[in-house]
Scaffold this motif. Structure first.
Motif, short mmCIF file in Angstrom:
data_model
loop_
_atom_site.label_atom_id
_atom_site.label_comp_id
_atom_site.label_asym_id
_atom_site.label_seq_id
_atom_site.Cartn_x
_atom_site.Cartn_y
_atom_site.Cartn_z
N UNK A 198 -14.55 -61.56 29.96
CA UNK A 198 -15.69 -60.86 29.37
C UNK A 198 -16.31 -61.70 28.26
N UNK A 210 -13.97 -44.53 39.84
CA UNK A 210 -13.97 -44.43 38.38
C UNK A 210 -14.66 -43.17 37.91
N UNK A 211 -15.81 -42.86 38.56
CA UNK A 211 -16.53 -41.63 38.19
C UNK A 211 -15.65 -40.42 38.41
N UNK A 224 -13.18 -40.33 35.57
CA UNK A 224 -13.76 -40.02 34.27
C UNK A 224 -14.12 -38.56 34.13
N UNK A 228 -14.58 -52.81 39.12
CA UNK A 228 -15.68 -51.90 38.79
C UNK A 228 -15.78 -51.65 37.30
N UNK A 229 -14.67 -51.82 36.60
CA UNK A 229 -14.71 -51.69 35.14
C UNK A 229 -15.54 -52.78 34.51
N UNK A 230 -15.66 -53.92 35.17
CA UNK A 230 -16.55 -54.95 34.67
C UNK A 230 -17.79 -55.02 35.55
N UNK A 231 -18.25 -53.84 35.95
CA UNK A 231 -19.57 -53.67 36.55
C UNK A 231 -19.71 -54.16 37.99
N UNK A 273 -21.64 -60.37 30.56
CA UNK A 273 -21.12 -59.22 31.30
C UNK A 273 -22.08 -58.73 32.37
N UNK A 281 -16.82 -47.84 41.82
CA UNK A 281 -17.60 -47.09 40.83
C UNK A 281 -17.39 -45.59 41.01
#
Lengths: 322, 344
Positions: free
Chosen positions: B205, B301-302, B305, B289-292, B210, B298
C-alpha cells in the motif's frame, strides 16, 4: 497491602453509611468500534466505570451493524458507544421496541460527512471547492473521486450524489476503495506528495485531524433527496449535503435499570469535535496508542470529565482531579 | 519506582539514563499509579521480563518498543522513494494487463464471452462433461446476475495465474539446476506462504498508489506463485536418473535435455502446480478486494460488513463455483497430458 485494607475499609464504611445506593456495579460490557475516536471514547468510559464506579468492564471490539444485531438478538453488549445512527434503521427500531435507550450525543457536534479536497489544493485553486469548478477542471483533482468501500452506508448515498452531480460526464471517474484503510492511505499519500485528491471522508477522525481538508460545497441538506439517495434503486438521485450525523451512546434498557448511576454518567459523557480532534491529532503526532490517547484526554481535560461523575465517583478519583 | 532502577544505579548508568529525558505519553498504568492504586510491592514472583518497555521505565535512554517499530517504519519510508523508482516501471505492465483484461471481459457482450470461455474449456479439457458443467455454471451465474462480477474475478485470475506460470516455471527450472539457488529460494517461498497476507499488503500500500490495479495483482501473484515454483523444481528433480543418463549417452546438450526430456517428464507435476496456483489466486480474491480489487470478493466483503448474509453466501458460492470450474478444467487438461504420455 496497606492500600488494599484501606479500600476494603472504605467500601465497608461506605456500605454502612450510604446503603444500597452505593452498591458496587457488577460486570458491564461496552463496545469498541474499530476507528480511533471510538476507541478513545471507549477507553475513557471504561476507565471511569472501573475506577469511579468499581465496575468490572469487558470491552467488546466490534463495528456498528454487528453490535446492533447482537443487541437485537442477545441483549448484549450493555453499552454501545460512538454509534453513528444515520445509516441504521435497525437503531430506530431497537429504540422504538424499548430494547435500547439513547443516553447522550457522545460527540456533541455530531459527525460531519462530506466530500473534501486537501487544503493545499484549495489554496492553489480556490475554484475547486465547488462542484462546478471540479467539473470544469477534472484534471486538477486527478480525475478521480475516491469513494468509500462497498458495504459502507455512504457507498450508496455517494453513488447517487455522484450520478446527480454530472461529474462522470465531466471526466471524473468514481474509484471505490476496497477498505477504509486504503481510503485513508490515499489521503496520506496524496498529502505527502502534495498531489491532487478529491473524495469522501468524515470527521472527527485522526486523518482529518492530521491532514487539513476543505469541504467541497454541496447544495444544502434536503431530507427527501437524501433519503432517496440512500436507496440503491433511487429513481431520481439529486444533490444534497449530508446531514450532521447523530453520534450517540446507547445502552440496553436492562442495563439502565440495573446500573442507574453508571447510566447517569454515560448520559453526561460527551466530547466536542474540537476536543476529540485535538486528542486525535496529538495521538497521531506522538504515535500513541488509543489507550494513551485516552490517558491524554483524562489528564488534560479533567474539568470536562469531572463534571460527568457523581459525587462518590469524584471522591474515588479525587487523586487525579487535584 | 520501576523494577530495574537498582540495576542501572548499580551499573553507574544513572547519569546517562537521566540526561535529555523526553517525556513519553503517559500510560494507563502510570495514570492508575497516580490514583494510588499501583501496588508497588515487589516480590520474586513478579519480576517483569526485562523488555524494552520495562527497561525504559527505569532508564529513559533505553528506547521503547514503540520507538523500534517507528524506526522500522522510518527506514522503510526512507527506502521507499528509491524502491518506488525501480519497482514502479517494472510493475507498470501488470496494471495495464489487469486493466486490459478487466475491460475485455466486462465490455465484451455476454453472448460472445460465454461461448468463447466454453470453447476454451473444450479446447483444453476435451471432455463433454466438464464443458457442459462450465456452460451450465456460467448460465446460472448470469441468471442470478452475478456474471459480470464473476467475469471480473476470472479476468484477474487469468492475468495473475498467467504471470505466475510465466515467472514461476523458469524460476523452478533454475532452482532444479542449482542446489545453492534452491537453498536460497526455498526460505523465501516458505515466507510467502506463511506470512499473513496482510503483512505484505501493508508495504505494498505504501509502495504503490492505492488506486492502481497492480497493487492487488502483486499481492495475488506473490501468494499464488509458490506452488508452481515448488512443483516445477520437484518435477524436474524427480525425473528418473536413468533417463538422464540415457540422454547423456545420446550426447544431448543441456538445452536439449531440458526441452526434450526433463520438461515433458515433469509436465504432470508442473500442471499440478498450475492447478494449485489457480486455486490459491482464487483464495486471494477476497483479501485482494480489501485493496480495491473488483469482483466477487467485493460482494463477500459487503456481506461481512453489513451482515447481509444472503449477499455473502451467494457471492461465496460464486467463488466456489469458479473454483470448481477452474479446477475441473485444469485437472481435465492434466489428465489429457498424462494420457498422451502413456500413449507413447
Amino acid at each position: 497491602m496497606k492500600f488494599k485494607t484501606f479500600t476494603a475499609g472504605l467500601c465497608l464504611s461506605a456500605g454502612l453509611t450510604a446503603g444500597a445506593a452505593y452498591a458496587d456495579c457488577g460486570s458491564v460490557s461496552i463496545t469498541e468500534m474499530d476507528w480511533a475516536s471510538a476507541s478513545v471514547v471507549t477507553s475513557v468510559a471504561s476507565f471511569l466505570m472501573t475506577q469511579g464506579y468499581s465496575c468490572d468492564v469487558t470491552v467488546v471490539p466490534t463495528t456498528t451493524v454487528p453490535a446492533m444485531t447482537s443487541v437485537a438478538e442477545t441483549g448484549q453488549p450493555d453499552i454501545l458507544t460512538e454509534l453513528w445512527t444515520s445509516y441504521t434503521e435497525v437503531y430506530e427500531e431497537l429504540v422504538a421496541d424499548g430494547k435500547l435507550v439513547e443516553l447522550s450525543k457522545v460527540l456533541s457536534d455530531g459527525g460531519v460527512e462530506a466530500w473534501w479536497i486537501p487544503q493545499y489544493l484549495a489554496d492553489a485553486h480556490p475554484e475547486l471547492t465547488t462542484l462546478e469548478g471540479i467539473k470544469a477542471n477534472p484534471d486538477l483533482v486527478g480525475g478521480l473521486f475516491h469513494d468509500c468501500p462497498s458495504g459502507w452506508g455512504c457507498d450508496i448515498t455517494n453513488n447517487n450524489n455522484f450520478k446527480a452531480s454530472g461529474l462522470a460526464e465531466a471526466g471524473v471517474e468514481r474509484f471505490q476503495h476496497g477498505s477504509g484503510e486504503t481510503l485513508a492511505t490515499a489521503i496520506a499519500a496524496a498529502y505527502e506528495a502534495q498531489e491532487p485528491w478529491f473524495g469522501y471522508y468524515w470527521a472527527p477522525t485522526s486523518v482529518l485531524g492530521k491532514y487539513p481538508m476543505v469541504q467541497v460545497e454541496m447544495p444544502p441538506y434536503d431530507e427527501a433527496t437524501h433519503t432517496c439517495n440512500g436507496l440503491e434503486d433511487c429513481a431520481t438521485p439529486g444533490l444534497s449535503a449530508y446531514p450532521r450525523s447523530n453520534v450517540v451512546t446507547a445502552v440496553t434498557t436492562d442495563f439502565s435499570e440495573r446500573e442507574p448511576d453508571v447510566a447517569q454518567m454515560l448520559a453526561k459523557m460527551s466530547f466536542t469535535n474540537a476536543q476529540m480532534g485535538e486528542v486525535l491529532a496529538w495521538q497521531e503526532t506522538n504515535n500513541a496508542s488509543n489507550e494513551e490517547a485516552a490517558v491524554y484526554f483524562l489528564t488534560n481535560y479533567k474539568d470536562t470529565w469531572a463534571a460527568w461523575l457523581n459525587d462518590d465517583a469524584r471522591a474515588r478519583l479525587s487523586a487525579l482531579l487535584q | 519506582m520501576a523494577y530495574y532502577d537498582g540495576l542501572f544505579d548499580r551499573l553507574g548508568l544513572r547519569d546517562w539514563c537521566d540526561q535529555s529525558v523526553e517525556t513519553a505519553p503517559t500510560s494507563m498504568q502510570a495514570l492508575l499509579g497516580q490514583l494510588g492504586g499501583g501496588d508497588t510491592e515487589q516480590t520474586i514472583a513478579r519480576i517483569p521480563f526485562p523488555s524494552l518497555d520495562t527497561l525504559h521505565d527505569s532508564c529513559a535512554q533505553i528506547p521503547q518498543t514503540r520507538d523500534m517499530t517507528a524506526g522500522v517504519e522510518n527506514t522503510f519510508l526512507a527506502a521507499r522513494e528509491s524502491l518506488k523508482l525501480v519497482l514502479d516501471p517494472i510493475t507498470q505492465p501488470l496494471s495495464w494487463m489487469l486493466d486490459g483484461a478487466l475491460w475485455l471481459f466486462t465490455t465484451t457482450p455476454w453472448f460472445i464471452i460465454v461461448p468463447l470461455l466454453v470453447a476454451l474449456t473444450w479446447y483444453v479439457a476435451r471432455s463433454i462433461g466438464v464443458t457442459l458443467f462450465v456452460a451450465v455454471s456460467f448460465l446460472f451465474l448470469g441468471f442470478i446476475d452475478h456474471l459480470d462480477v464473476a467475469l471480473e474475478t476470472l479476468s484477474i485470475i487469468f492475468v495473475c495465474t498467467g504471470l505466475s506460470v510465466a515467472l514461476g516455471v523458469p524460476i523452478g527450472i533454475a532452482m532444479s539446476r542449482s542446489n545453492t539457488l534452491q537453498r536460497m529460494i526455498v526460505p523465501i517461498l516458505d515466507l510467502l506462504q506463511t506470512l499473513p497476507t496482510f503483512v505484505y499488503l501493508i508495504p505494498l500500500i505504501f509502495l504503490f498508489s492505492v488506486t492502481e490495479s497492480k497493487l492487488y495483482g502483486i499481492a495475488i501473484i506473490l501468494y499464488a506463485i509458490v506452488p508452481v515454483i515448488r512443483l516445477t523444481d520437484l518435477g524436474i528433480r524427480l525425473v528418473d536418473p536413468d533417463v538422464i543418463e540415457a540422454a547423456d549417452a545420446f550426447g544431448m546438450t543441456k538445452r536439449q535435455k531440458l526441452w526434450g526430456v526433463q520438461l515433458p517428464l515433469a509436465l504432470p507435476n508442473i500442471m499440478a502446480g498450475v492447478n494449485q496456483t489457480i486455486m490459491m489466486s482464487l483464495a486471494m480474491v477476497v483479501i485482494a478486494s480489501l485493496v480495491s480489487a473488483p469482483g466477487l470478493g467485493v460482494l463477500v466483503l459487503r456481506g461481512i460488513r453489513n451482515l447481509e448474509l444472503g449477499v455473502g453466501i451467494v457471492a461465496g458460492f460464486g467463488i466456489v463455483l469458479l473454483a470448481v470450474i477452474l479446477d475441473r478444467a485444469s485437472k481435465a487438461a492434466l489428465g489429457r497430458i498424462d494420457k498422451n504420455k502413456n500413449a507413447h
